[in-house]
Motif scaffolding. Structure first.
Motif, PDB file in Angstrom:
ATOM      1  N   LYS A  36     -34.874  26.668   7.065  1.00  0.00           N
ATOM      2  CA  LYS A  36     -35.657  28.132   7.448  1.00  0.00           C
ATOM      3  C   LYS A  36     -35.739  28.500   5.941  1.00  0.00           C
ATOM      4  CE  LYS A  36     -34.430  28.431  12.226  1.00  0.00           C
ATOM      5  NZ  LYS A  36     -33.860  29.497  13.150  1.00  0.00           N
ATOM      6  N   ALA A  37     -35.022  28.517   4.923  1.00  0.00           N
ATOM      7  CA  ALA A  37     -35.197  28.879   3.799  1.00  0.00           C
ATOM      8  C   ALA A  37     -35.077  27.705   2.522  1.00  0.00           C
ATOM      9  CB  ALA A  37     -33.870  29.764   3.543  1.00  0.00           C
ATOM     10  N   LYS A  38     -35.948  28.397   1.570  1.00  0.00           N
ATOM     11  CA  LYS A  38     -36.162  27.413   0.252  1.00  0.00           C
ATOM     12  C   LYS A  38     -34.745  27.046  -0.430  1.00  0.00           C
ATOM     13  CE  LYS A  38     -40.546  29.218  -0.268  1.00  0.00           C
ATOM     14  NZ  LYS A  38     -41.958  29.692  -1.038  1.00  0.00           N
ATOM     15  N   LEU A  39     -34.938  25.944  -1.294  1.00  0.00           N
ATOM     16  CA  LEU A  39     -33.692  25.567  -2.091  1.00  0.00           C
ATOM     17  C   LEU A  39     -32.941  26.571  -2.842  1.00  0.00           C
ATOM     18  CD1 LEU A  39     -32.145  23.076  -2.680  1.00  0.00           C
ATOM     19  CD2 LEU A  39     -33.728  22.404  -4.229  1.00  0.00           C
ATOM     20  N   PHE A  40     -33.738  27.302  -3.745  1.00  0.00           N
ATOM     21  CA  PHE A  40     -33.137  28.416  -4.446  1.00  0.00           C
ATOM     22  C   PHE A  40     -33.439  29.774  -4.058  1.00  0.00           C
ATOM     23  CE2 PHE A  40     -33.741  24.750  -7.092  1.00  0.00           C
ATOM     24  CZ  PHE A  40     -32.385  24.132  -7.124  1.00  0.00           C
ATOM     25  N   SER A  44     -39.171  32.349   3.258  1.00  0.00           N
ATOM     26  CA  SER A  44     -39.207  31.331   4.737  1.00  0.00           C
ATOM     27  C   SER A  44     -39.879  30.049   4.120  1.00  0.00           C
ATOM     28  CB  SER A  44     -40.007  32.165   5.689  1.00  0.00           C
ATOM     29  OG  SER A  44     -40.363  31.174   6.575  1.00  0.00           O
ATOM     30  N   THR A  45     -39.716  29.061   5.131  1.00  0.00           N
ATOM     31  CA  THR A  45     -40.313  27.782   4.735  1.00  0.00           C
ATOM     32  C   THR A  45     -41.479  27.700   6.006  1.00  0.00           C
ATOM     33  OG1 THR A  45     -38.665  26.488   6.316  1.00  0.00           O
ATOM     34  CG2 THR A  45     -38.354  26.594   3.551  1.00  0.00           C
ATOM     35  N   GLN A  46     -41.636  28.631   6.753  1.00  0.00           N
ATOM     36  CA  GLN A  46     -42.497  28.426   7.917  1.00  0.00           C
ATOM     37  C   GLN A  46     -43.740  27.923   7.441  1.00  0.00           C
ATOM     38  OE1 GLN A  46     -43.566  32.103   9.359  1.00  0.00           O
ATOM     39  NE2 GLN A  46     -44.638  31.280  11.471  1.00  0.00           N
ATOM     40  N   PHE A  47     -44.373  26.782   8.152  1.00  0.00           N
ATOM     41  CA  PHE A  47     -45.528  26.183   8.097  1.00  0.00           C
ATOM     42  C   PHE A  47     -46.889  27.136   8.655  1.00  0.00           C
ATOM     43  CE2 PHE A  47     -49.056  23.209   9.094  1.00  0.00           C
ATOM     44  CZ  PHE A  47     -49.613  22.607   7.802  1.00  0.00           C
ATOM     45  N   GLY A  48     -47.924  27.047   7.772  1.00  0.00           N
ATOM     46  CA  GLY A  48     -49.094  27.696   8.278  1.00  0.00           C
ATOM     47  C   GLY A  48     -49.160  29.318   8.254  1.00  0.00           C
ATOM     48  N   ALA A  49     -48.321  29.620   7.447  1.00  0.00           N
ATOM     49  CA  ALA A  49     -48.110  31.137   7.461  1.00  0.00           C
ATOM     50  C   ALA A  49     -49.258  31.631   6.248  1.00  0.00           C
ATOM     51  CB  ALA A  49     -46.731  31.722   6.468  1.00  0.00           C
ATOM     52  N   GLU A  50     -49.459  32.948   6.263  1.00  0.00           N
ATOM     53  CA  GLU A  50     -50.415  33.268   5.458  1.00  0.00           C
ATOM     54  C   GLU A  50     -50.293  32.902   4.061  1.00  0.00           C
ATOM     55  OE1 GLU A  50     -53.569  35.226   5.772  1.00  0.00           O
ATOM     56  OE2 GLU A  50     -53.423  34.652   7.861  1.00  0.00           O
ATOM     57  N   PRO A  51     -51.372  32.424   3.260  1.00  0.00           N
ATOM     58  CA  PRO A  51     -51.252  32.029   1.851  1.00  0.00           C
ATOM     59  C   PRO A  51     -50.426  33.186   0.995  1.00  0.00           C
ATOM     60  CG  PRO A  51     -53.383  31.480   2.588  1.00  0.00           C
ATOM     61  CD  PRO A  51     -52.678  32.382   3.595  1.00  0.00           C
ATOM     62  N   ASN A  52     -49.210  32.521   0.192  1.00  0.00           N
ATOM     63  CA  ASN A  52     -48.777  33.393  -0.952  1.00  0.00           C
ATOM     64  C   ASN A  52     -47.915  34.431   0.178  1.00  0.00           C
ATOM     65  OD1 ASN A  52     -49.561  32.356  -3.117  1.00  0.00           O
ATOM     66  ND2 ASN A  52     -51.478  33.159  -2.761  1.00  0.00           N
ATOM     67  N   VAL A  58     -37.884  34.743  -7.132  1.00  0.00           N
ATOM     68  CA  VAL A  58     -37.470  33.467  -7.890  1.00  0.00           C
ATOM     69  C   VAL A  58     -38.657  32.361  -7.966  1.00  0.00           C
ATOM     70  CG1 VAL A  58     -36.139  31.446  -7.782  1.00  0.00           C
ATOM     71  CG2 VAL A  58     -34.967  33.847  -7.559  1.00  0.00           C
ATOM     72  N   ASP A  59     -39.296  32.333  -6.750  1.00  0.00           N
ATOM     73  CA  ASP A  59     -40.191  31.405  -6.566  1.00  0.00           C
ATOM     74  C   ASP A  59     -41.542  31.702  -7.381  1.00  0.00           C
ATOM     75  OD1 ASP A  59     -38.832  30.276  -4.226  1.00  0.00           O
ATOM     76  OD2 ASP A  59     -39.572  31.668  -2.802  1.00  0.00           O
ATOM     77  N   ALA A  60     -41.738  33.035  -7.670  1.00  0.00           N
ATOM     78  CA  ALA A  60     -43.049  33.479  -8.515  1.00  0.00           C
ATOM     79  C   ALA A  60     -42.713  33.366  -9.732  1.00  0.00           C
ATOM     80  CB  ALA A  60     -43.298  34.861  -7.771  1.00  0.00           C
ATOM     81  N   GLY A 166     -41.085  25.724  -4.305  1.00  0.00           N
ATOM     82  CA  GLY A 166     -39.512  26.055  -4.065  1.00  0.00           C
ATOM     83  C   GLY A 166     -39.013  25.365  -2.645  1.00  0.00           C
ATOM     84  N   VAL A 167     -39.697  24.953  -1.825  1.00  0.00           N
ATOM     85  CA  VAL A 167     -39.272  24.153  -0.749  1.00  0.00           C
ATOM     86  C   VAL A 167     -38.481  23.183  -1.009  1.00  0.00           C
ATOM     87  CG1 VAL A 167     -39.899  23.061   1.602  1.00  0.00           C
ATOM     88  CG2 VAL A 167     -41.183  25.213   0.870  1.00  0.00           C
ATOM     89  N   ALA A 168     -37.309  23.018  -0.320  1.00  0.00           N
ATOM     90  CA  ALA A 168     -36.386  21.833  -0.875  1.00  0.00           C
ATOM     91  C   ALA A 168     -36.929  20.477  -0.175  1.00  0.00           C
ATOM     92  CB  ALA A 168     -35.108  22.073  -0.259  1.00  0.00           C
ATOM     93  N   LEU A 169     -36.792  19.543  -1.180  1.00  0.00           N
ATOM     94  CA  LEU A 169     -37.307  18.107  -0.950  1.00  0.00           C
ATOM     95  C   LEU A 169     -35.992  17.260  -1.290  1.00  0.00           C
ATOM     96  CD1 LEU A 169     -40.812  17.959  -2.786  1.00  0.00           C
ATOM     97  CD2 LEU A 169     -40.345  18.314  -0.067  1.00  0.00           C
TER      98      LEU A 169
END
Length: 504
Positions: A36-40, A44-52, A58-60, A166-169
């Protein structure tokens, strides 16, 4: 476990103007970690959320913001490695991969190159007819995903959505063991199945949660065997990488096109350039994207903001102890315990939910009969109406009762289909419905015999024909079943008809 043995499938051969060519394929599958959270970051990792909207500092790439490893993502990578029978590295480290990413604000990707968290493993890919390809896994490493550039919203500008940033792969890298387009698609399918069983990736290819980079090269017959004997890549052709494939059908089409493109170049006396290519499904062709970079081109170096990752063997052992039963083991058990065919066991174990549903239906009942009803009646109906097993209006308990009623001769197969329709559309308890609506099978031989006598007496001409050709006795069985509203026990009817006609 069954001791299943397989022969390796033959490689795909393409006839060229100067002789035959064989395909050699390696794959890099990017699987989004089910977190549910990114790697670092905690975004949120929710798909389909409003852009940005799913973007932490950290991601920014904001100054002074430091990455913090998500322990849950590490656990998912270890869990995946164990599921692929791979070596788990207790020491791993993160590197910076420097490259111009327009949708990765920090200007580099945090990945693992020199010290991945998972080492060598394997995947057995069944191809039917007793053949299977054992594909070796070279490594699995954790890395962060990039964002998404959007070029079709404005004629003069491009837009960037950083939600995926930043989403974990997990990048699952195979050896070049795959020998044809169908094998490549089957490999991705098997990998997806295992990941879904493990719960480490949802495998949704439409959302980009599972996508593959496909490395394709061609060689002459015999060259691959020389590579296998020496592990010298010099025996193989120059490979080209096809990026971001998220469809089994497109993977096969892209490989076939790319192999033929390379063969045409080589037979014309040319040289295949190692490069990254994109597949255009509308034109069914691959086109050049960029020359293929090597590790030194990315200027990899250890990430100074992240300490090496050290995990304990006891933690790994605890994860291993909690692994679920995986597809191959479950399939073998279904064949052993329920007496299922290889095909039926494969269908029932294709998805975790399907297998769980079947086991509830079959518990304490005839496994083969349960499999037949789950696959043919339920799955067939769900597919027709485009529903998943989770959306089934018939619960496993309800279908199990229908199977039980058939086994106990309380109802016939024909009545069972009528009962299934009632349960599917109206719901209710199968046993109660059978009682309330008088659907019980007639097993009283006296009543059945009377019906048989009546049909025989009314059709003397047909009796004579049946006595000359015993196969026509089935006509009488059908007439008796019709006369009893399908409630007579078919086995009893068949036995009495043959006895009355003197065919036994």
């Amino acid at each position: 476990m069954l001791d299943l043995t397989y022969d390796a499938p033959k490689p795909k051969v393409i006839a060229g103007a100067t002789g035959d060519w064989e395909l050699v394929i390696g794959m890099e599958v990017h699987a989004q970690v089910a977190s549910k959270a990114k790697l670092f970051s905690g975004a949120s990792t929710q798909f389909g959320a409003e852009p940005n909207s799913n973007v932490a500092f950290v991601d920014a790439g904001m100054p002074g913001m430091l990455p913090v490893i998500n322990e849950g993502c590490v656990e998912m990578a270890v869990r995946t490695g164990l599921g692929l029978k791979a070596e788990i590295n207790l020491f791993s480290a993160f590197d910076r991969k420097n490259y111009f990413y327009p949708d990765l604000p920090q200007g580099y990707q945090i990945s693992q190159l020199y010290h991945p968290i998972v080492g060598e493993g394997e995947v057995l890919v069944e191809m039917g007819n007793g053949t299977a390809r054992l594909v070796r896994i070279e490594r699995i490493h954790l890395e962060q995903d990039a964002g998404k550039s959007i070029h079709d919203m404005d004629p003069a500008m491009s837009f960037v959505d950083l939600n995926r940033t930043g989403v974990a792969l997990m990048e699952i890298v195979s050896r070049p063991d795959i020998r044809g387009p169908e094998e490549a698609a089957a490999y991705v399918g098997k990998l997806r199945q295992i990941l879904r069983y493990l719960g480490t990736c949802d495998g949704n290819m439409q959302n980009g949660n599972l996508r593959a980079d496909v490395n394709v090269s061609v060689c002459r017959p015999g060259d691959y065997e020389r590579y296998q004997a020496t592990q010298d890549f010099g025996h193989l052709g120059t490979r080209c990488e096809i990026k971001n494939m998220n469809s089994m059908r497109f993977i096969q089409a892209a490989i076939d096109y790319e192999a033929r493109r390379q063969i045409a170049i080589l037979e014309d006396g040319g040289k295949v350039d190692q490069e990254t290519r994109l597949y255009d499904p509308d034109k069914n062709e691959t086109r050049s994207m960029r020359s293929k970079e090597e590790a030194h081109d990315y200027r990899y170096f250890p990430d100074p903001d992240l300490l090496p990752l050290e995990i304990e063997q006891a933690w790994v052992d605890d994860i291993a102890a909690r692994l679920p039963e995986l597809p191959d083991a479950k399939k073998a058990r279904f064949i052993n315990d329920f007496g299922l065919s290889d095909y039926d066991a494969s269908v029932l174990t294709a998805e975790v939910a399907n297998a769980a549903y079947f086991e509830k239906v079959a518990e304490g009942r005839d496994g083969k009969l349960a499999a037949n009803w789950v696959i043919n009646e339920l799955f067939g109906r769900l597919k027709k109406e485009d529903h998943t097993i989770e959306e089934s209006p018939v619960s496993p308990e309800q279908l199990g009762k229908i199977v039980g009623l058939i086994s106990s001769d309380a109802i016939s197969g024909k009545i069972a289909k009528d009962l299934f329709e009632i349960i599917y559309t109206e719901g209710g308890d199968p046993e109660a419905i059978v009682e309330e609506r008088g659907m019980k099978q007639v097993t009283d031989t006296g009543a059945i015999e009377a019906a048989v006598d009546e049909v025989i007496a009314a059709n003397p001409g047909q009796v004579e024909k049946a006595q000359q050709n015993p196969k026509l006795a089935g006509w009488f069985v059908g007439q008796v079943m019709k006369a009893t509203g399908g409630k007579a026990n078919p086995k009893a009817v068949d036995s009495l008809v043959k006895a009355k006609l003197g065919l036994e």
